[in-house]
Design an enzyme around this catalytic site. Sequence first.
Site, PDB file in Angstrom:
ATOM      1  N   GLU A   1      34.893  40.796 -23.496  1.00  0.00           N
ATOM      2  CA  GLU A   1      35.173  39.409 -23.107  1.00  0.00           C
ATOM      3  C   GLU A   1      34.337  39.065 -21.893  1.00  0.00           C
ATOM      4  O   GLU A   1      34.209  39.883 -20.974  1.00  0.00           O
ATOM      5  CB  GLU A   1      36.644  39.195 -22.712  1.00  0.00           C
ATOM      6  CG  GLU A   1      37.669  39.276 -23.802  1.00  0.00           C
ATOM      7  CD  GLU A   1      39.086  39.039 -23.259  1.00  0.00           C
ATOM      8  OE1 GLU A   1      39.223  38.542 -22.121  1.00  0.00           O
ATOM      9  OE2 GLU A   1      40.053  39.373 -23.976  1.00  0.00           O
TER      10      GLU A   1
ATOM     11  N   GLU B   1      43.728  45.502 -22.343  1.00  0.00           N
ATOM     12  CA  GLU B   1      44.096  45.527 -20.928  1.00  0.00           C
ATOM     13  C   GLU B   1      45.496  46.119 -20.708  1.00  0.00           C
ATOM     14  O   GLU B   1      46.316  45.561 -19.974  1.00  0.00           O
ATOM     15  CB  GLU B   1      43.998  44.127 -20.321  1.00  0.00           C
ATOM     16  CG  GLU B   1      42.578  43.558 -20.337  1.00  0.00           C
ATOM     17  CD  GLU B   1      42.457  42.227 -19.594  1.00  0.00           C
ATOM     18  OE1 GLU B   1      43.488  41.666 -19.201  1.00  0.00           O
ATOM     19  OE2 GLU B   1      41.307  41.764 -19.423  1.00  0.00           O
TER      20      GLU B   1
END
Length: 368
Positions: free
Chosen positions: A280, A129
Site C-alpha cells: 500500500e 498490519e
Amino acid sequence: MAVNSYVTEGFPRMTKVLLLLGLLMTSLHLTDAQIGVCYGTLGDNLPPPEEVVELYSQNNIQRMRLYNPNPAVLQALGSAGSNIQLMLGVPNDALQNIAASQGNANKWVETYVTNYTKVKFRYIAVGNEVSFSSSLAQFLHPAMKNINNAISAAGLDNQIKVSTAIETGVLIGTSYPPSAGSFYPPSAGSFQSEVRSFLDPIIIFLAENGAPLLVNIYPYFSYSANSQDISLDYALFTANEVMVQDGQLGYRNLFDSMVDAIYSALEEAGGDSMDIVVSESGWPSAGGTGATLDNARIYNTNLIQHVKGGTPKRPAKAIETYVFAMFDENNRSPELEKHWGLFLPNKQSKYPLLCRIPTATQIVFSIE
C-alpha cells in the site's frame, strides 16, 4: 481517463503524435515497474465488481490487491478473461480459524483459490498490519504456514507466494501514527526488540519459501505528523536536492528512506536476501494536513514513475507497488480515510494519471 480527453486538444498534428508516443513509452515503463492498485470495498456507492475489473483493464492496471475473498470480485476476475494478477487477502478475523487446523486452511484455499481456475493469483496476504501486541499475533505465523501448505498441496507454490503485510511502526524510533517515523538514517533501520519474537519466525518462513515481505508505506502520515521537520517536497518526490545523507547514499524523498529502513531492519534480522513489495502507498485528496487533490496527484504520479528505478540501497531494481486505493470509500472513518481513491465511485478519474497504454486504434483516433 482516455488519452485523447486531456492531452491532444489544441495541438498541431505532429505535436499530438509526439505527445501520444511519449505517453505510450511512459505507460510501457509503468508496466515494467509492476504497478497495482488496491481495491477496497468499504463504500455503499461503488460500481459492481464486473465494472471495476473492466476499469482496471481499461486503464492497464495489471495487478490488484483485494483485502477479502469476495466471491463476486473473484467471479468477475475469472469471467472477464483478464490478465490482472491478484494479491488476495486473508482477513485478520479469519486467522484464528485458519491457524487452528490444516483442514481449515485447505478449505479456505479450495473455496477461494482453486475453485477460481481462471483467476491469476500472485500472492496470498495472510493478515494485514497485525500488531505484535494484539490477541491475533499468536495466530499469524501458524496461519501463514497452513495456507502455504495448502497452496503447495494444490501444486501452486511456484505460482502463488504466501506473505503478510506489515506497517512501518515495527521499526525502532517510529511514533503514532504507525507510519510517522523519521527513518533517519535509513541504514539504522531496526525492528523493535519486542517485535522480533513475533517477526523473526515470519522472516525465516518468507526467506525459506522465496516470498517477499509486504509493507504498507505511507510518507503522508510521516509528513502530516511532522510537517515542521519533514518538507512537503521530500514527501512528494519533488525535492531538487539530497535531503538526507546516509554515508555514501543520498535521499531525495521519504519513500526511499522508509523502504531502505525496512531493508536495513531485514538485514539485521537475517532477511538480507528478501525482497519488499510495497503493498500500500498513496496520498489522500481531502480530510487532513496536506491532503489536497493536487498533492494526491503529484504523489501518486511521482510514485508510479519513481518505483521503476529502485532505492539508493537497491538501485535499478523496480519495486512492485500497489497504490491505495482504486476508489474513494464513503464507509471508511475517520474523514481522512474516505479520500484516497484514484477514481470517484462513478468511475471518473479524480486527476490524470499516466497508467494507461493507449491502443493503436486510440492513437490513430487521437491524432486524426
